[in-house]
Write an enzyme that holds these catalytic residues in place. Structure first.
Site, PDB file in Angstrom:
ATOM      1  N   GLU A 245       0.595  -1.338  -0.305  1.00 23.00           N
ATOM      2  CA  GLU A 245      -0.273   0.121   0.000  1.00 23.00           C
ATOM      3  C   GLU A 245       0.771   0.548  -0.113  1.00 23.00           C
ATOM      4  OE1 GLU A 245      -3.075   0.134  -0.252  1.00 23.00           O
ATOM      5  OE2 GLU A 245      -3.624  -2.324   0.731  1.00 23.00           O
ATOM      6  N   CYS A 279      -2.147   9.249   2.201  1.00 19.57           N
ATOM      7  CA  CYS A 279      -1.704   8.643   0.795  1.00 19.57           C
ATOM      8  C   CYS A 279      -3.050   9.296  -0.173  1.00 19.57           C
ATOM      9  CB  CYS A 279      -0.877   7.366   1.108  1.00 19.57           C
ATOM     10  SG  CYS A 279      -2.739   6.842   2.032  1.00 19.57           S
TER      11      CYS A 279
HETATM   12  P1  NDP Z   1       8.341   4.592   5.019  1.00 15.94           P
HETATM   13  O1  NDP Z   1       7.852   3.800   3.436  1.00 15.94           O
HETATM   14  O2  NDP Z   1       9.427   5.364   4.853  1.00 15.94           O
HETATM   15  O3  NDP Z   1       7.834   4.293   5.851  1.00 15.94           O
HETATM   16  C1  NDP Z   1       7.683   3.052   5.885  1.00 15.94           C
HETATM   17  C2  NDP Z   1       7.683   1.956   6.827  1.00 15.94           C
HETATM   18  O4  NDP Z   1       8.506   0.827   6.742  1.00 15.94           O
HETATM   19  C3  NDP Z   1       7.884   2.654   7.830  1.00 15.94           C
HETATM   20  O5  NDP Z   1       8.339   1.519   9.368  1.00 15.94           O
HETATM   21  C4  NDP Z   1       9.525   2.126   8.073  1.00 15.94           C
HETATM   22  O6  NDP Z   1      10.085   2.124   9.509  1.00 15.94           O
HETATM   23  C5  NDP Z   1       9.716   1.142   7.338  1.00 15.94           C
HETATM   24  N1  NDP Z   1      11.357   0.499   6.707  1.00 15.94           N
HETATM   25  C6  NDP Z   1      11.545   1.549   5.833  1.00 15.94           C
HETATM   26  N2  NDP Z   1      12.756   1.007   5.467  1.00 15.94           N
HETATM   27  C7  NDP Z   1      12.021  -0.137   5.660  1.00 15.94           C
HETATM   28  C8  NDP Z   1      13.236  -1.224   5.323  1.00 15.94           C
HETATM   29  N3  NDP Z   1      13.858  -1.812   3.936  1.00 15.94           N
HETATM   30  N4  NDP Z   1      12.278  -2.712   4.944  1.00 15.94           N
HETATM   31  C9  NDP Z   1      10.946  -2.599   6.107  1.00 15.94           C
HETATM   32  N5  NDP Z   1      10.548  -1.476   6.271  1.00 15.94           N
HETATM   33  C10 NDP Z   1      11.252  -0.400   6.501  1.00 15.94           C
HETATM   34  O7  NDP Z   1       7.108   5.511   4.467  1.00 15.94           O
HETATM   35  P2  NDP Z   1       6.364   6.690   5.673  1.00 15.94           P
HETATM   36  O8  NDP Z   1       6.621   6.347   6.965  1.00 15.94           O
HETATM   37  O9  NDP Z   1       7.295   7.991   5.256  1.00 15.94           O
HETATM   38  O10 NDP Z   1       4.991   6.753   5.506  1.00 15.94           O
HETATM   39  C11 NDP Z   1       4.632   7.837   4.277  1.00 15.94           C
HETATM   40  C12 NDP Z   1       4.456   6.534   2.971  1.00 15.94           C
HETATM   41  O11 NDP Z   1       2.952   5.807   3.141  1.00 15.94           O
HETATM   42  C13 NDP Z   1       3.912   8.001   1.538  1.00 15.94           C
HETATM   43  O12 NDP Z   1       4.199   7.693   0.806  1.00 15.94           O
HETATM   44  C14 NDP Z   1       2.327   7.034   1.629  1.00 15.94           C
HETATM   45  O13 NDP Z   1       2.052   8.152   0.062  1.00 15.94           O
HETATM   46  C15 NDP Z   1       2.242   5.899   1.841  1.00 15.94           C
HETATM   47  N6  NDP Z   1       1.280   5.817   2.901  1.00 15.94           N
HETATM   48  C16 NDP Z   1       0.500   4.645   1.857  1.00 15.94           C
HETATM   49  C17 NDP Z   1      -0.807   4.220   2.295  1.00 15.94           C
HETATM   50  C18 NDP Z   1      -1.512   3.826   1.152  1.00 15.94           C
HETATM   51  O14 NDP Z   1      -2.698   3.222   2.027  1.00 15.94           O
HETATM   52  N7  NDP Z   1      -0.993   3.455   0.298  1.00 15.94           N
HETATM   53  C19 NDP Z   1      -1.166   4.735   3.699  1.00 15.94           C
HETATM   54  C20 NDP Z   1      -0.939   6.005   4.428  1.00 15.94           C
HETATM   55  C21 NDP Z   1       1.035   5.782   3.939  1.00 15.94           C
HETATM   56  P3  NDP Z   1      11.012   3.351   9.993  1.00 15.94           P
HETATM   57  O15 NDP Z   1       9.380   4.232  10.469  1.00 15.94           O
HETATM   58  O16 NDP Z   1      10.961   3.074  11.561  1.00 15.94           O
HETATM   59  O17 NDP Z   1      12.436   4.160   9.308  1.00 15.94           O
END
Ligand code: NDP
Length: 500
Positions: A245, A279
């Site tokens: 997502e 998002c």
């Molecule tokens: P990120 O992609 O930066 O992080 C998402 C999650 O992934 C966090 O828990 C992060 O941990 C973790 N993560 C980071 N690197 C890795 C890795 N290599 N392997 C596994 N997990 C990892 O997104 P954001 O938190 O910045 O969220 C914003 C984004 O989410 C926007 O693009 C938004 O559009 C999208 N989004 C999509 C939605 C949907 O339903 N389609 C709903 C809400 C948001 P950590 O934070 O600890 O680095």
């Protein structure tokens, strides 16, 4: 029923991180940085817990989910405060996302048996001696990785459905919102103390990466497209299925017969609420030329009443991730440098923590502000000849998450033409609040679906069972088959399917 005792994982002393308030930088909590070994131990515990949870059956699980939903609802104010502390969003916005999430817990628990329970299927004429059944079995352990922007609504869209389908869940919230994750997991464990059916692991990206490699049976990821690609690549090693997502660049279409006040209101709220960190937030608007100027005037007027801040009068809060300020600034500056105009806000709208509402017009379609996810309180508005041009431009990005259409006569028709996973007509983002509707995107917005019946099936594997009721008069699957049987079968299939 044997209860499995949770064995708390113990990260080495000193391996912790602080969760900070984005409004004040104050430390609001300290959490362990779970290592790959911690994650593996959690998944191992979850495997045992999953068997116990599965053994409760649909009704047993529905009862626990109903009680969990009750606890979350009765302590709503407390949960909203934790969300506000970690994201900076107004309490009323925190309440809105929590309310929608509660609806999803309720729907998933109530409907799991109906959607996933054993079902008879027609066996067909050739196999009429068989009884055909399909059942949906839980996958086992699901890893859920969540973002910070809607730290209740977003992960629960996976967690509630995975639990209702009979899986145990290991949940890694964003490093920005570990406290919200802990609150949700603690509330669940009060209701389900027998086994670690829902566990929390905290840390940074590496902890999430360890979860992806841990051998879970599925990863449900919500976050950026870039991280989604990394997760998919890592999951390929173990053939672990994933739901992605990811981000969006959601358009609004405003037709000539649209209710312009409603469309302007939806645009302003959809673009600026939660500081644009949504998002499915509104990032682009395409307006029929005959109503363009009137619509733009309404958006400008309504935007003047919206302000970012942390006081009670502010409609939205700070940017949760300071690094996003640079992205928002870059998109606005690029739009202005390429001939765009800011009717509200502009480059100066981007401060140290807060971004004030920004409305941009005359922005080239190939600029970053139109093509890339801004994830800030900005919106571009473009004039179009007709709705065909609006659809073409709306579809012309790599993303395809949500969309909105304002049109009295052509709402359904235009919705069907938009290359997005979800569309709402004549109201903003309604699809997200309807628990029975699937939620997910296409293209760079990801794949797989959470919510509704499709969301339940994402966390189950279908198992097909064919039971022979009596020996068939025409035996097909044997070397003892006679030539006359083949002749008969050829005749039968011609009668059944050979019509011109
Ligand atoms: P990120 O992609 O930066 O992080 C998402 C999650 O992934 C966090 O828990 C992060 O941990 C973790 N993560 C980071 N690197 C890795 C890795 N290599 N392997 C596994 N997990 C990892 O997104 P954001 O938190 O910045 O969220 C914003 C984004 O989410 C926007 O693009 C938004 O559009 C999208 N989004 C999509 C939605 C949907 O339903 N389609 C709903 C809400 C948001 P950590 O934070 O600890 O680095």
């Amino acid at each position: 029923m044997t209860a499995v005792q949770p064995k708390p994982s113990t990260p080495a002393v000193g391996e912790t991180f602080d969760s900070l308030s984005p409004a004040t930088d104050e430390v609001v909590g300290t959490y362990p940085i779970h290592s790959a070994a911690d994650v593996e131990a959690a998944v191992e515990r979850a495997r045992v817990a999953a068997e116990w949870w599965d053994s409760l059956g649909f009704d047993g699980r529905a009862e626990r989910l109903r009680k969990w939903k009750g606890v979350v609802t009765r302590r709503l104010a407390q949960l909203c405060q934790v969300v506000r502390d970690e994201t900076g969003k107004p309490i009323a916005d925190a309440q809105l996302e929590a309310v929608l999430a509660i609806e999803h817990i309720a729907w998933a628990g109530k409907n799991a048996r109906k959607v996933l329970g054993k079902k008879k299927r027609p066996a067909g004429l050739l196999m009429s001696n068989q009884s055909a059944t399909v059942e949906y079995q839980p996958l086992g352990v699901v890893g859920v990785i969540g973002p910070w922007n809607y730290p209740v609504f977003t992960p629960l869209g996976s967690i509630a459905y995975a639990l209702a389908a009979g899986n145990a869940v290991v949940f890694k919230p964003s490093e920005c919102t570990p406290g919200v994750g802990k609150w949700l997991v603690d509330a669940f464990n009060e209701i389900v103390p027998e086994a670690p059916v829902l566990q929390l692991i905290t840390g940074f990206g590496e902890t999430g990466a360890a979860l992806t490699r841990s051998g879970v049976n599925k990863i449900a990821f919500t976050g950026s497209t870039a991280t989604g690609k990394k997760i998919m690549a890592a999951a390929a090693d173990t053939l672990t299925p994933v739901i992605i997502e990811a981000g969006g660049k959601d358009p609004v279409l405003v037709d000539v017969d649209a209710d312009l006040d409603a469309a302007a209101d939806a645009t302003v709220w959809g673009a600026f609420s939660n500081s644009g960190q949504t998002c499915i937030g509104v990032e682009r608007v395409y307006v029929h030329e005959k109503v363009h100027d009137e619509f733009v005037a309404k958006v400008v007027e309504k935007s003047k009443g919206v302000r970012a801040g942390s006081d009670a009068g502010a409609q939205y809060g700070p940017m949760t991730m300071p690094s996003q300020l640079n992205v928002v600034r870059r998109h606005i500056e690029d739009a202005l440098a390429r001939g765009g105009k800011a009717l509200v806000g502009g480059a100066d709208a981007v401060g140290d923590r807060y971004v004030q509402p920004t409305v941009l017009v005359d922005v080239p379609e190939d600029s970053e502000a139109v093509q890339e996810e801004t994830f800030g309180p900005t919106v571009t508005i473009a004039k179009v000849r007709d709705m065909d041009e609006a659809v073409e431009k709306a579809n012309n990005t790599k993303y395809g998450l949500g969309s909105t259409v304002f049109s009295k006569a052509r709402g359904m028709e235009l919705a069907g033409k938009l290359r997005t996973g979800m569309t709402s007509i004549n109201a903003p983002l309604s699809f997200a609040g309807i628990a029975s509707l699937p939620f997910g995107g296409v293209g760079d917005s990801g794949f797989g679906r959470i919510h509704g019946a499709d969301g339940l099936r994402e966390f189950a594997r279908s198992k097909a069972i064919a039971r022979q009721k009596f020996t068939a008069p025409i035996a097909l699957t044997t070397f003892a088959r006679k030539e006359k049987t083949d002749v008969l079968v050829a005749k039968l299939i011609t009668i059944l399917h050979g019509k011109r």
